[in-house]
Design an enzyme around this catalytic site. Structure first.
Site, mmCIF file in Angstrom:
data_model
loop_
_atom_site.group_PDB
_atom_site.id
_atom_site.type_symbol
_atom_site.label_atom_id
_atom_site.label_comp_id
_atom_site.label_asym_id
_atom_site.label_seq_id
_atom_site.Cartn_x
_atom_site.Cartn_y
_atom_site.Cartn_z
ATOM 1 N N SER A 75 0.859 -1.191 0.000
ATOM 2 C CA SER A 75 0.000 0.000 0.000
ATOM 3 C C SER A 75 0.892 1.235 0.000
ATOM 4 O O SER A 75 2.121 1.127 0.066
ATOM 5 C CB SER A 75 -0.906 0.005 1.234
ATOM 6 N N LYS A 76 0.305 2.383 -0.082
ATOM 7 C CA LYS A 76 1.055 3.641 0.022
ATOM 8 C C LYS A 76 0.073 4.762 0.305
ATOM 9 O O LYS A 76 -1.115 4.643 -0.021
ATOM 10 C CB LYS A 76 1.785 3.934 -1.299
#
Ligand code: NAD
Length: 419
Positions: free
Chosen positions: A108-109
């Site tokens: 994720s980010k």
């Protein structure tokens, strides 16, 4: 990514890299289609009280690419160029990175489009707390665990941890990694990414018979990653001939005084007022003659336009996505040994994983233990990638992607489609 919402130069580059890996791996078509796009994305407005009394509304993002191997894991970036496409690309690279080095985590980010260098401490804190509150139901210690990235640091992580904990009513250190050691951070996290880059450079140097004590390095970006790379390389006897940051760079053929630069940047926001050697631009730095080139700032710095002019022997990617697929082709022809981002900078997420494990167990390790385990994992991953590259006659990036992507695809087939 396949649909218009995610599209940006960074996401198109990430998808192109995936497609190149898929051409070799010949993945199940349904799985491949699924992996080209993220699981979920959240865009939030982040109203923040500025010091002059105004309320400025920033835009924040959190993108979760794939969690087939475990909870999502990915940093938070504060930079003016943050957008949905860039965050999606970074989330995808996190999936391959965690998979490549064998972590039970997904990718994720997150990020906010802002210039943190212009914000006061108060503004930065207000923005961080409101962003955390806005994404609160999207993250969690068993769901999605943020960490630091460009423009964020251990103080920002401490505010994320505090805001989350205030909402829950008790301390939840395992919600975020890259925290200060005083509140459940791990020894060695701050240095982990840069140290990891250098562990992989050590393996590459052995392979190519490069004597580090007689070699030179140029480093783009002098933040968390770049400054630690400079320090660690200098301690191995490497002459650091050039460094840069957002204000530009300096070149000194005889080697820059790394210790002085480090001391300067702990007290000042950048390198600008620390003149040593000749002033150069960020782009000029990339084209310097040196043994080791380390991009440790932004993505897409080495492109079809400048790759032919690179004069390094080893390109160790501290940054995420610094090299485009067009540039990869040219670097291959020039026989530049690339240590790809998902391998070279994986030290950050490896030690973040160690931090999360320690928080969950309430049992903490010494810095020596952390570094030893980090080096073991990275050295094993380096040789796994090298072996794949030699067997399949592909470059190191493609080999790393093939391992990372394939592990995720296999897990998806095992788990099947929930419908
Ligand atoms: P940081 O914010 O600590 O430092 C960033 C550096 O890049 C600063 O020196 C800044 O001045 C410089 N910079 C900003 N804009 C620039 C520009 N236009 N041209 C040249 N330099 C510029 O960030 P960081 O944590 O060191 O991250 C650097 C890179 O490493 C990013 O690509 C990030 O995604 C990647 N990375 C970081 C970690 C981590 O643990 N922090 C882990 C893996 C990968």
């Amino acid at each position: 990514m396949a649909t218009i919402e995610w599209r940006s130069p960074a996401s198109e580059m990430a998808v192109r890299q995936f497609e190149i890996a898929d051409e070799k791996l010949k993945l199940d078509k349904n799985v491949a289609g699924r992996l080209k796009r993220p699981d979920q994305a959240l865009i939030v407005s982040v109203p923040t009280r500025m010091d002059d009394g105004r309320v400025h509304v920033f835009t924040g993002y959190r993108v979760q690419h794939n969690d087939v191997l475990g909870p999502f894991k990915g940093g938070i970036r504060y930079h003016p160029e943050v957008n949905l496409g860039e965050v999606s690309a970074l989330a995808m690279w996190m999936t391959w990175k965690c998979s490549l080095v064998g972590l039970p985590l997904g990718g994720s980010k997150g990020g906010i489009a802002c210039d943190p260098t212009t914000l006061s401490r108060n503004e930065l804190q207000g923005m961080t707390r409101r962003y955390t509150a806005e994404i609160l139901n999207f993250i969690g210690p068993e769901v999605d665990v943020p960490g630091p990235d460009m423009g964020t640091n251990e103080q920002v992580m401490a505010w994320v941890m505090d805001t989350y904990s205030q909402h829950k009513g008790y301390a939840v250190p395992e919600i975020v990694t890259g925290k200060p050691v005083d509140i459940g951070g791990t020894a060695g996290r701050k240095e982990a990414t840069g140290r990891g880059v250098v562990y992989t450079v050590l393996e590459a140097a052995k392979l190519l018979s490069v004597d580090l004590s007689k070699s030179t390095a140029a480093i783009q970006g002098f933040g968390n990653v770049g400054s630690v790379v400079a320090k660690e390389l200098a301690s191995l006897g490497v002459k650091v001939v050039a460094v840069s940051d957002r204000t530009g760079g300096f070149y000194e053929k005889k080697g820059l005084p790394v210790e002085t630069l480090l001391q300067h940047t702990t007290k000042n926001p950048g390198l600008e007022k620390c003149p040593f050697g000749e002033r150069i631009s960020n782009m000029e730095l990339l084209e310097l003659k040196c043994d080791i080139l380390v991009p440790a700032a932004l993505g897409m710095q080495i492109t079809g336009g400048n790759a032919a002019r690179l004069k390094c022997r080893i390109l160790a990617e501290g940054a995420n996505g610094p090299t485009t697929p067009e540039a990869d082709e040219i670097l291959r022809q020039k026989d530049i040994f690339v240590i790809p981002d998902i391998l070279a900078n994986a030290g950050g997420v490896i030690v973040s994983y160690f931090e999360w494990v320690q928080d969950l167990q309430n049992f903490f390790w010494t810095e020596d233990e952390v570094n030893k385990k980090l080096r073991e994992i990275l050295t094993r991953a380096f040789h796994e990638v090298l072996g794949m590259s030699q067997r399949e006659k592909v470059d190191m990036r493609l080999a790393a992607l093939m391992i990372g992507v394939n592990r995720v695809a296999r897990a998806m087939l095992w788990r099947g489609l929930y419908a």
